[in-house]
Write a protein that holds these residues in place. Structure first.
Motif, mmCIF file in Angstrom:
data_model
loop_
_atom_site.group_PDB
_atom_site.id
_atom_site.type_symbol
_atom_site.label_atom_id
_atom_site.label_comp_id
_atom_site.label_asym_id
_atom_site.label_seq_id
_atom_site.Cartn_x
_atom_site.Cartn_y
_atom_site.Cartn_z
ATOM 1 N N GLY A 37 -0.834 3.245 2.469
ATOM 2 C CA GLY A 37 -1.189 4.315 3.407
ATOM 3 C C GLY A 37 -2.951 4.404 3.220
ATOM 4 N N LYS A 38 -3.435 3.453 2.876
ATOM 5 C CA LYS A 38 -5.028 3.568 2.666
ATOM 6 C C LYS A 38 -5.602 2.173 3.071
ATOM 7 N N LYS A 39 -6.798 2.235 3.209
ATOM 8 C CA LYS A 39 -7.652 1.053 3.371
ATOM 9 C C LYS A 39 -7.428 0.243 2.050
ATOM 10 N N ILE A 40 -7.349 -1.225 2.272
ATOM 11 C CA ILE A 40 -7.210 -2.269 1.173
ATOM 12 C C ILE A 40 -8.532 -2.907 0.801
ATOM 13 N N GLU A 41 -8.873 -2.965 -0.293
ATOM 14 C CA GLU A 41 -9.930 -3.905 -0.544
ATOM 15 C C GLU A 41 -9.557 -4.601 -1.917
ATOM 16 N N LEU A 69 -6.455 -12.623 4.949
ATOM 17 C CA LEU A 69 -6.454 -11.332 4.071
ATOM 18 C C LEU A 69 -6.349 -10.284 5.103
ATOM 19 N N PRO A 70 -6.776 -9.942 6.368
ATOM 20 C CA PRO A 70 -6.629 -8.684 7.000
ATOM 21 C C PRO A 70 -5.167 -8.725 7.529
ATOM 22 N N LYS A 71 -4.460 -9.621 7.708
ATOM 23 C CA LYS A 71 -2.990 -9.573 8.013
ATOM 24 C C LYS A 71 -2.304 -9.083 6.907
ATOM 25 N N LEU A 72 -2.627 -9.575 5.643
ATOM 26 C CA LEU A 72 -2.131 -8.776 4.587
ATOM 27 C C LEU A 72 -2.313 -7.480 4.223
ATOM 28 N N SER A 73 -3.424 -7.228 4.530
ATOM 29 C CA SER A 73 -4.008 -5.612 4.503
ATOM 30 C C SER A 73 -3.107 -4.825 5.470
ATOM 31 N N ASN A 74 -2.752 -5.274 6.706
ATOM 32 C CA ASN A 74 -2.113 -4.564 7.565
ATOM 33 C C ASN A 74 -0.621 -4.438 7.120
ATOM 34 N N ILE A 75 -0.079 -5.114 6.269
ATOM 35 C CA ILE A 75 1.208 -4.893 5.812
ATOM 36 C C ILE A 75 1.296 -3.987 4.359
ATOM 37 N N LEU A 76 0.106 -4.193 3.722
ATOM 38 C CA LEU A 76 0.201 -3.308 2.468
ATOM 39 C C LEU A 76 -0.316 -1.723 2.926
#
Length: 462
Positions: free
Chosen positions: A263-267, A251-258
């Motif tokens: 342009g914000k942190k992903i939760e 999931l952190p790898k998906l967060s880096n793409i999104l």
């Protein structure tokens, strides 16, 4: 003359005033009304109306939201369709094309992303049905049971019988050697007898270990290609399936793409559903995948989804009839001027506030009172039960390559009407356009070799 004109204007104004004057006297009750809020409206979540909630001073940022939504949904779909790059690593015989792998029905179904933006982060809500996990788990347990019951049991029986044969051969060889060496008249000493027994015991243990290794080598060499290789394959695929939901691995790898798009942190807020019939995005995508197959029956496919939807057993005649003079069950009505909990606390504990509303005290029945409060609050939540489901299919769905017209089919179960507003004369929340507050709608488009088709889905709650 001027004086007469002024008098005529005054008389005309008095006539207009008297005609428009409402002289109906009204009696005002002396009893003071505590609340003036009326019947409470249930407000559904933001995602039922808008897929994004955002406020920005720069209006140019809002122009990118439609294109960003398309890209985000494609990235999330491709993320949950991840597979091993090398097919030989898993143990599959042939390479499966990416286009064919996307049409598999045994996969993770994901709805469209519902994004709530804040100042520093974006909360993404996803509804999923993990069908791949159930299938892999069932296959793994089936093969494991087959190995444990049939194969290993058979070889262990052979092992026990042959071990006893090895022991008998050693004993016979021992007696023959004793009779050959010492003769019938010579007697063996006690120390010599113990050394003799120890020597043959060591030989027996070595032969036993060698035979056990031989049995396991036969099991591994004979059944590696069929059973043990499949166990390894299902184990790897199951672990990959679970890593997709793990917040520490993939999931952190998906967060880096999104993060590059938003342009914000992903939760993430991932909700695992038991069936695809509880979300319109899920069952429309599943039905579109089914209809892309060469051998398909669109009517059976539609009924297979409708049969998964379980509607509560309710007397519809009793539910839709308007009863006059019925007592209001809502305990909050006309007790507080404002329904905001913070404004009603006034330095009072929330537990005391609920106890005052429901007239409960700290007695031995405190647990039962808390359960009653919990049930009342849970029953006040609207649209938690499914009221109906509807499917509509239209397009080139013929089986042969011929110039037929498009096929249209409509199937439903239950109803889509809002019972409160349609039958009970209660006000309901209005959404944008023609969308209703108690209903969700999804349109999925796809194509076959014959032509294109579309699937529409509705779900209503009550």
């Amino acid at each position: 003359m001027n004086y007469n004109k002024i008098i005529m204007k005054k008389n005309l104004n008095m006539k207009i005033f008297n005609n428009n004057l409402n002289n109906n006297t009204k009696t005002v009750a002396l009893r003071k009304k505590i609340g003036d809020i009326g019947k409470i409206k249930y407000l559904p979540s933001f995602s039922k109306e808008w897929k994004n909630t955002i406020y920005s001073y720069n209006k140019n940022m809002l122009k990118n939201i439609p294109s960003n939504d398309v890209n985000i949904n494609k990235i999330i779909q491709s993320y949950f369709n991840l597979y091993f790059k090398d097919h030989k690593y898993v143990g599959s015989r042939k390479f499966i094309l990416l286009r064919r792998r996307r049409t598999f029905l045994r996969k993770i179904y994901v709805s469209n992303a519902e994004i709530k933006h804040t100042n520093n982060k974006a909360i993404i809500t996803l509804f999923t049905v993990n069908r791949e996990k159930k299938i892999l788990k069932r296959k793994y347990l089936k093969i494991n049971k087959k190995i444990s019951q049939n194969l290993i049991r058979r070889y262990l029986l052979l092992y026990k019988n042959n071990v006893s044969n090895i022991y008998d051969i050693i004993n016979n060889h021992k007696f023959l050697s004793v009779n050959g060496l010492g003769g019938a008249h010579n007697k063996m000493t006690k120390k010599g007898f113990l050394n003799y027994r120890l020597e043959y015991l060591n030989k027996f243990i070595k032969l036993k270990d060698l035979y056990l290794r031989k049995i396991w080598s036969v099991i591994i060499s004979k059944y590696w290609r069929t059973h043990l290789k499949l166990l390894r394959k299902y184990d790897l695929m199951y672990s990959l399936n679970q890593y997709k939901f793990n917040n520490l691995t993939f999931l952190p790898k998906l967060s880096n793409i999104l993060n590059k798009i938003i342009g914000k942190k992903i939760e993430y807020n991932i909700i695992n559903l038991k069936s695809i019939a509880y979300n319109t995005d899920l069952f429309t995508n599943a039905l579109a995948l089914k209809l892309k197959k060469k051998r398909m029956n669109y009517i059976k496919s539609m009924f297979s989804i409708l049969n998964r939807a379980y509607l509560p057993k309710i007397n519809t005649i009793k539910e839709r009839t308007l009863v006059k003079g019925q007592k209001n069950i809502d305990l909050y009505l006309d007790k507080y001027k404002d329904l905001n909990i913070i404004s009603n606390l006034n330095n009072i504990n929330l537990d005391k506030l609920l106890n005052n509303i429901h007239n409960t005290t700290n007695t031995d029945k405190n647990d039962t009172d808390n359960k009653k409060i919990h049930n009342l609050i849970y029953n006040s939540i609207g649209y938690k039960n499914m009221g109906g489901i509807r499917l509509e299919v239209k397009g080139r769905l013929t089986k042969r390559y011929r110039a037929d017209r498009s096929i249209y089919s409509l199937k439903w179960k239950g109803g889509l009407k809002n019972v409160d507003s349609s039958f009970k004369r209660l006000s309901s929340v209005l959404f944008r356009g023609n969308s209703k507050s108690n209903m969700t709608y999804t349109l999925s488009q796809s194509k076959r070799r014959i032509g294109a088709f579309a699937v529409k889905g509705w779900i209503s709650g009550k």
